[in-house]
Scaffold this motif. Structure first.
Motif, PDB file in Angstrom:
ATOM      1  N   ALA A 353     -22.051 -27.686 -13.713  1.00 24.03           N
ATOM      2  CA  ALA A 353     -21.220 -28.891 -13.789  1.00 24.03           C
ATOM      3  C   ALA A 353     -21.679 -29.811 -14.912  1.00 24.03           C
ATOM      4  CB  ALA A 353     -21.252 -29.623 -12.447  1.00 24.03           C
ATOM      5  N   TRP A 354     -22.996 -29.962 -15.067  1.00 24.14           N
ATOM      6  CA  TRP A 354     -23.501 -30.881 -16.086  1.00 24.14           C
ATOM      7  C   TRP A 354     -23.457 -30.277 -17.475  1.00 24.14           C
ATOM      8  CZ3 TRP A 354     -24.482 -35.973 -16.070  1.00 24.14           C
ATOM      9  CH2 TRP A 354     -24.423 -36.605 -14.819  1.00 24.14           C
ATOM     10  N   THR A 355     -23.361 -28.971 -17.573  1.00 30.66           N
ATOM     11  CA  THR A 355     -23.129 -28.354 -18.881  1.00 30.66           C
ATOM     12  C   THR A 355     -21.771 -28.784 -19.412  1.00 30.66           C
ATOM     13  OG1 THR A 355     -24.503 -26.433 -18.342  1.00 30.66           O
ATOM     14  CG2 THR A 355     -22.897 -26.172 -20.119  1.00 30.66           C
ATOM     15  N   GLU A 356     -20.768 -28.803 -18.519  1.00 32.78           N
ATOM     16  CA  GLU A 356     -19.433 -29.276 -18.909  1.00 32.78           C
ATOM     17  C   GLU A 356     -19.470 -30.751 -19.283  1.00 32.78           C
ATOM     18  OE1 GLU A 356     -16.573 -28.416 -15.935  1.00 32.78           O
ATOM     19  OE2 GLU A 356     -17.050 -26.291 -15.804  1.00 32.78           O
ATOM     20  N   VAL A 357     -20.271 -31.532 -18.569  1.00 35.54           N
ATOM     21  CA  VAL A 357     -20.379 -32.961 -18.875  1.00 35.54           C
ATOM     22  C   VAL A 357     -20.985 -33.157 -20.255  1.00 35.54           C
ATOM     23  CG1 VAL A 357     -21.506 -35.122 -18.211  1.00 35.54           C
ATOM     24  CG2 VAL A 357     -20.526 -33.644 -16.446  1.00 35.54           C
ATOM     25  N   ARG A 358     -22.042 -32.414 -20.543  1.00 35.60           N
ATOM     26  CA  ARG A 358     -22.730 -32.589 -21.824  1.00 35.60           C
ATOM     27  C   ARG A 358     -21.854 -32.195 -23.010  1.00 35.60           C
ATOM     28  NH1 ARG A 358     -26.939 -29.933 -19.209  1.00 35.60           N
ATOM     29  NH2 ARG A 358     -26.711 -28.127 -20.609  1.00 35.60           N
ATOM     30  N   GLU A 359     -20.928 -31.269 -22.774  1.00 36.21           N
ATOM     31  CA  GLU A 359     -20.038 -30.838 -23.848  1.00 36.21           C
ATOM     32  C   GLU A 359     -19.145 -31.966 -24.349  1.00 36.21           C
ATOM     33  OE1 GLU A 359     -17.970 -27.546 -22.223  1.00 36.21           O
ATOM     34  OE2 GLU A 359     -19.619 -26.106 -22.526  1.00 36.21           O
ATOM     35  N   LYS A 360     -18.948 -32.988 -23.563  1.00 40.77           N
ATOM     36  CA  LYS A 360     -18.146 -34.149 -23.982  1.00 40.77           C
ATOM     37  C   LYS A 360     -18.883 -35.017 -24.977  1.00 40.77           C
ATOM     38  CE  LYS A 360     -15.866 -34.372 -19.470  1.00 40.77           C
ATOM     39  NZ  LYS A 360     -15.613 -35.209 -18.262  1.00 40.77           N
ATOM     40  N   VAL A 365     -20.042 -39.735 -22.500  1.00 42.27           N
ATOM     41  CA  VAL A 365     -20.529 -39.783 -21.117  1.00 42.27           C
ATOM     42  C   VAL A 365     -21.082 -41.165 -20.802  1.00 42.27           C
ATOM     43  CG1 VAL A 365     -22.203 -38.846 -19.481  1.00 42.27           C
ATOM     44  CG2 VAL A 365     -21.012 -37.320 -21.064  1.00 42.27           C
ATOM     45  N   LEU A 366     -21.845 -41.722 -21.753  1.00 44.31           N
ATOM     46  CA  LEU A 366     -22.404 -43.057 -21.550  1.00 44.31           C
ATOM     47  C   LEU A 366     -21.303 -44.098 -21.471  1.00 44.31           C
ATOM     48  CD1 LEU A 366     -24.832 -44.938 -21.352  1.00 44.31           C
ATOM     49  CD2 LEU A 366     -24.907 -45.004 -23.858  1.00 44.31           C
ATOM     50  N   ARG A 367     -20.312 -43.991 -22.330  1.00 37.04           N
ATOM     51  CA  ARG A 367     -19.217 -44.954 -22.330  1.00 37.04           C
ATOM     52  C   ARG A 367     -18.445 -44.901 -21.013  1.00 37.04           C
ATOM     53  NH1 ARG A 367     -17.702 -43.915 -26.953  1.00 37.04           N
ATOM     54  NH2 ARG A 367     -16.110 -42.318 -26.547  1.00 37.04           N
ATOM     55  N   ASN A 368     -18.177 -43.675 -20.529  1.00 33.43           N
ATOM     56  CA  ASN A 368     -17.473 -43.532 -19.251  1.00 33.43           C
ATOM     57  C   ASN A 368     -18.294 -44.101 -18.099  1.00 33.43           C
ATOM     58  OD1 ASN A 368     -15.355 -42.245 -20.520  1.00 33.43           O
ATOM     59  ND2 ASN A 368     -16.095 -40.180 -20.063  1.00 33.43           N
ATOM     60  N   SER A 369     -19.617 -43.942 -18.170  1.00 33.60           N
ATOM     61  CA  SER A 369     -20.491 -44.447 -17.111  1.00 33.60           C
ATOM     62  C   SER A 369     -20.508 -45.970 -17.091  1.00 33.60           C
ATOM     63  CB  SER A 369     -21.918 -43.919 -17.304  1.00 33.60           C
ATOM     64  OG  SER A 369     -21.947 -42.508 -17.290  1.00 33.60           O
ATOM     65  N   ILE A 370     -20.406 -46.576 -18.266  1.00 28.47           N
ATOM     66  CA  ILE A 370     -20.419 -48.043 -18.357  1.00 28.47           C
ATOM     67  C   ILE A 370     -19.064 -48.628 -17.966  1.00 28.47           C
ATOM     68  CG2 ILE A 370     -20.604 -49.998 -19.947  1.00 28.47           C
ATOM     69  CD1 ILE A 370     -22.674 -48.370 -21.511  1.00 28.47           C
ATOM     70  N   ASN A 371     -17.984 -48.007 -18.433  1.00 24.50           N
ATOM     71  CA  ASN A 371     -16.641 -48.562 -18.226  1.00 24.50           C
ATOM     72  C   ASN A 371     -15.951 -48.035 -16.976  1.00 24.50           C
ATOM     73  OD1 ASN A 371     -16.890 -49.958 -20.693  1.00 24.50           O
ATOM     74  ND2 ASN A 371     -16.135 -48.188 -21.834  1.00 24.50           N
ATOM     75  N   GLY A 372     -16.455 -46.909 -16.438  1.00 22.86           N
ATOM     76  CA  GLY A 372     -15.811 -46.297 -15.286  1.00 22.86           C
ATOM     77  C   GLY A 372     -14.782 -45.276 -15.704  1.00 22.86           C
ATOM     78  N   ILE A 373     -14.583 -44.267 -14.878  1.00 18.00           N
ATOM     79  CA  ILE A 373     -13.584 -43.241 -15.151  1.00 18.00           C
ATOM     80  C   ILE A 373     -13.195 -42.583 -13.835  1.00 18.00           C
ATOM     81  CG2 ILE A 373     -15.358 -41.485 -15.586  1.00 18.00           C
ATOM     82  CD1 ILE A 373     -13.445 -40.190 -17.600  1.00 18.00           C
ATOM     83  N   GLY A 374     -11.901 -42.297 -13.676  1.00 14.36           N
ATOM     84  CA  GLY A 374     -11.427 -41.675 -12.439  1.00 14.36           C
ATOM     85  C   GLY A 374     -11.792 -42.511 -11.230  1.00 14.36           C
ATOM     86  N   GLY A 375     -12.447 -41.894 -10.245  1.00 16.12           N
ATOM     87  CA  GLY A 375     -12.838 -42.615  -9.032  1.00 16.12           C
ATOM     88  C   GLY A 375     -14.148 -43.357  -9.159  1.00 16.12           C
ATOM     89  N   MET A 376     -14.832 -43.229 -10.304  1.00 17.09           N
ATOM     90  CA  MET A 376     -16.117 -43.911 -10.472  1.00 17.09           C
ATOM     91  C   MET A 376     -15.905 -45.303 -11.057  1.00 17.09           C
ATOM     92  SD  MET A 376     -19.509 -42.865 -12.682  1.00 17.09           S
ATOM     93  CE  MET A 376     -18.847 -43.457 -14.235  1.00 17.09           C
ATOM     94  N   ASP A 389     -29.711 -49.975 -19.005  1.00 22.46           N
ATOM     95  CA  ASP A 389     -30.055 -49.372 -17.707  1.00 22.46           C
ATOM     96  C   ASP A 389     -29.221 -48.120 -17.470  1.00 22.46           C
ATOM     97  OD1 ASP A 389     -31.858 -51.443 -17.130  1.00 22.46           O
ATOM     98  OD2 ASP A 389     -30.284 -52.679 -16.235  1.00 22.46           O
ATOM     99  N   ILE A 390     -27.922 -48.208 -17.746  1.00 23.50           N
ATOM    100  CA  ILE A 390     -27.033 -47.071 -17.549  1.00 23.50           C
ATOM    101  C   ILE A 390     -27.467 -45.904 -18.437  1.00 23.50           C
ATOM    102  CG2 ILE A 390     -24.649 -46.257 -17.678  1.00 23.50           C
ATOM    103  CD1 ILE A 390     -25.098 -48.282 -15.489  1.00 23.50           C
ATOM    104  N   LYS A 391     -27.908 -46.218 -19.645  1.00 26.73           N
ATOM    105  CA  LYS A 391     -28.356 -45.176 -20.568  1.00 26.73           C
ATOM    106  C   LYS A 391     -29.545 -44.414 -19.977  1.00 26.73           C
ATOM    107  CE  LYS A 391     -29.782 -44.524 -25.402  1.00 26.73           C
ATOM    108  NZ  LYS A 391     -31.132 -43.963 -25.197  1.00 26.73           N
ATOM    109  N   LEU A 392     -30.480 -45.148 -19.375  1.00 21.35           N
ATOM    110  CA  LEU A 392     -31.641 -44.503 -18.756  1.00 21.35           C
ATOM    111  C   LEU A 392     -31.221 -43.595 -17.601  1.00 21.35           C
ATOM    112  CD1 LEU A 392     -34.179 -47.486 -18.639  1.00 21.35           C
ATOM    113  CD2 LEU A 392     -34.235 -45.508 -20.166  1.00 21.35           C
ATOM    114  N   VAL A 393     -30.243 -44.056 -16.814  1.00 14.07           N
ATOM    115  CA  VAL A 393     -29.770 -43.264 -15.678  1.00 14.07           C
ATOM    116  C   VAL A 393     -29.100 -41.976 -16.152  1.00 14.07           C
ATOM    117  CG1 VAL A 393     -28.218 -43.208 -13.702  1.00 14.07           C
ATOM    118  CG2 VAL A 393     -29.463 -45.301 -14.223  1.00 14.07           C
ATOM    119  N   VAL A 394     -28.212 -42.104 -17.142  1.00 15.74           N
ATOM    120  CA  VAL A 394     -27.500 -40.930 -17.655  1.00 15.74           C
ATOM    121  C   VAL A 394     -28.488 -39.923 -18.233  1.00 15.74           C
ATOM    122  CG1 VAL A 394     -25.826 -40.108 -19.351  1.00 15.74           C
ATOM    123  CG2 VAL A 394     -25.375 -42.218 -18.068  1.00 15.74           C
TER     124      VAL A 394
END
Length: 405
Positions: A353-360, A365-376, A389-394
Motif C-alpha cells: 500500500a505504501w509503495t503506491e503512496v510513495r509513487e505519488k 503526500v505531504l501536501r495531502n496530509s496537511i490539507n486533507g484528502i478523501g476521508g482524511m 510536525d506533519i512532515k516528521l509523521v509522514v
C-alpha cells in the motif's frame, strides 16, 4: 429522548421554536422587557405573554398560540421569502426512523456469533477501545467493572469514589452502566466504526454486539455467551443489564412522556418550585419546608508532611526518548485510522500500500496530509500541528512501511 408515534420532518432551512414543559431557559440574566416583567397577572409583550406560572427553577414561561408554552421568547422577525422546505416522504421518514427500541421495535433480521464478533472487533474497534473492550487511546472502556448491587439495587462500582490514592473511579461500562442492550446495537450500527459509520451489515452488528455483551459477562435466559453463541433479534430483547432500572424517570414506552411529567411534578412538590438559586444553594427537605441535612467533613487532616501544595501547574512533560517525535505524533493523532486498513487509509507497515503512496511523490503526500484528502481531515484532524510536525509523521510512516533488508 422520547419516541414519538407521529413524526414530521421538515427538510430544508427552517427556524424552530422549542416547546419546553416545566423547564425554563437561561433567562436569569436577561434585561429584556419580557424577563423583567412581574410574574403575576399576564403581561402581553408582542405576540406572546408571560403567564402566571413558573418553572421548577423559578424561570418564567411564555404562552404561545393554542396553549403551547415555551421558555424562550417568540421570534418576531419576518419570515417572508424564507423557504421552509417540504414534508418528508414516507420513504425518507422510514430511512431516518431506524432506532431500535427495548421491546425490539426497529431491530432488523440477522444474526452473529461471539466468535465472529471477536474477529470484527479486532479489525474495526480495538484500535480505539483497546483489547477486549478494556479502553485506550482516549476512547471509552466498554467492558469491565463488577456488576454486583447493593441493598438498594444500585451497581456498586458505579458508586466508586476516589477518596484516597489507588481507588478506582466509577466504572461506566456496557455491563455496569448501560440500561438497555438494544441501545448498544443501534449505536454500533449507526455511528461505528468511527471513520466509516453505517458500513457494518446487520449480521456484523449483531456479532460485535454479541462479543461486547459476552466480554461483560452478560447471560441471556441464564445461558453464558460462549464463542459459539449466536445473537439475533429475539435473543437481544431478552438481555437484562445490571443497570436496567438505574435511570429515572422512565422514558420508555407509551407512558414515557406522562412518566416524565409526573416525575417533575413530584420533584416540584417535594423540593419546591419557583425559587431560582444561583449561590449557596440548599434544597429543602422532602416535606418542602425543613432544610435538608448537609453532610460535612467530620475530620480534616492538617498536619500533612509534606504540606499540601496549592500549585495547579501540570507536571513537566518527560520526553520519551525511546520513540521519535514523528512516531509520538502518529500515536496521538494518526494511529486510529492508519493502524489497520479498515478505515480506508493505508496501514502503517503495509509495504504494498505504501509503495503506491510513495509513487505519488513525497511532496504530494505531504501536501495531502496537511490539507486533507478523501476521508482524511486536514492534519489528521489536529489543527494544532505544524507543517513541520506533519512532515516528521509522514517520514516516519513511510520509513516504517518499507521492506527491510
Amino acid at each position: 429522548m422520547f419516541k414519538l408515534d407521529r413524526k414530521l420532518i421538515i427538510i430544508g432551512t427552517a427556524s424552530f421554536a422549542t416547546s419546553v414543559l416545566l423547564l425554563s431557559g437561561c433567562m436569569g440574566g436577561s434585561t429584556s422587557n419580557s424577563a423583567s416583567a412581574t410574574v403575576g397577572a399576564p403581561s402581553t409583550v408582542g405576540v406572546y405573554s408571560i403567564k402566571n406560572k413558573t418553572a421548577i427553577d423559578g424561570g418564567v414561561t411564555y404562552e404561545r398560540k393554542h396553549g403551547i408554552e415555551t421558555a424562550y421568547r417568540y421570534n418576531e422577525q419576518s419570515t417572508k421569502g424564507v423557504s421552509f422546505g417540504r414534508i418528508a416522504t414516507a420513504n425518507e421518514i422510514k430511512a431516518w426512523d431506524i432506532d431500535a427500541l427495548p421491546d425490539g421495535t426497529g431491530l432488523p433480521a440477522g444474526e452473529g456469533s461471539v466468535e465472529e464478533g471477536d474477529e470484527l472487533y479486532e479489525e474495526q474497534c480495538a484500535s480505539c477501545h483497546g483489547d477486549f473492550g478494556g479502553g485506550g487511546n482516549g476512547y471509552p472502556q466498554l467492558a469491565g467493572g463488577n456488576q454486583d448491587k447493593d441493598k438498594n439495587g444500585i451497581v456498586i462500582t458505579l458508586k466508586n469514589q476516589r477518596l484516597e490514592p489507588g481507588m478506582d473511579a466509577p466504572k461506566r461500562t456496557i455491563g455496569t452502566y448501560w440500561p438497555k442492550a438494544t441501545t448498544l446495537f443501534t449505536y454500533i450500527r449507526d455511528a461505528m466504526p468511527y471513520a466509516t459509520p453505517k458500513s457494518l451489515s446487520n449480521d456484523e452488528t449483531y456479532a460485535i454486539t454479541a462479543y461486547l455483551l459476552a466480554q461483560n459477562g452478560v447471560e441471556i435466559d441464564g445461558e453464558e455467551m460462549d464463542d459459539e453463541y449466536v445473537l439475533n433479534k429475539e435473543k437481544l430483547v431478552k438481555v437484562v443489564l445490571a443497570n436496567n432500572n438505574g435511570f429515572y424517570p422512565n422514558i420508555d414506552g407509551s407512558t414515557g412522556p406522562a412518566d416524565v411529567k409526573a416525575f417533575f411534578a413530584d420533584r416540584a412538590k417535594n423540593i419546591g418550585s419557583g425559587t431560582r438559586c444561583m449561590t449557596d444553594c440548599k434544597d429543602p427537605g422532602m416535606d418542602g419546608k425543613t432544610e435538608a441535612k448537609v453532610m460535612k467533613i467530620g475530620y480534616e487532616m492538617k498536619d500533612v508532611v509534606p504540606a499540601y501544595s496549592t500549585v495547579r501547574d501540570l507536571p513537566p512533560e518527560v520526553e520519551d526518548k525511546s520513540i521519535s517525535k514523528g512516531e509520538k505524533i502518529y500515536n496521538e493523532s494518526c494511529k486510529v485510522c492508519h493502524a489497520t486498513d479498515k478505515m480506508g487509509a493505508p496501514a502503517v507497515g503495509d509495504i504494498e500500500a505504501w509503495t503506491e503512496v510513495r509513487e505519488k511523490g513525497f511532496d504530494m503526500v505531504l501536501r495531502n496530509s496537511i490539507n486533507g484528502i478523501g476521508g482524511m481531515p486536514a492534519k489528521g484532524g489536529n489543527e494544532d500541528l505544524l507543517p513541520s510536525d506533519i512532515k516528521l509523521v509522514v517520514e516516519w510512516m513511510i520509513d516504517s512501511s518499507k521492506e527491510k533488508h
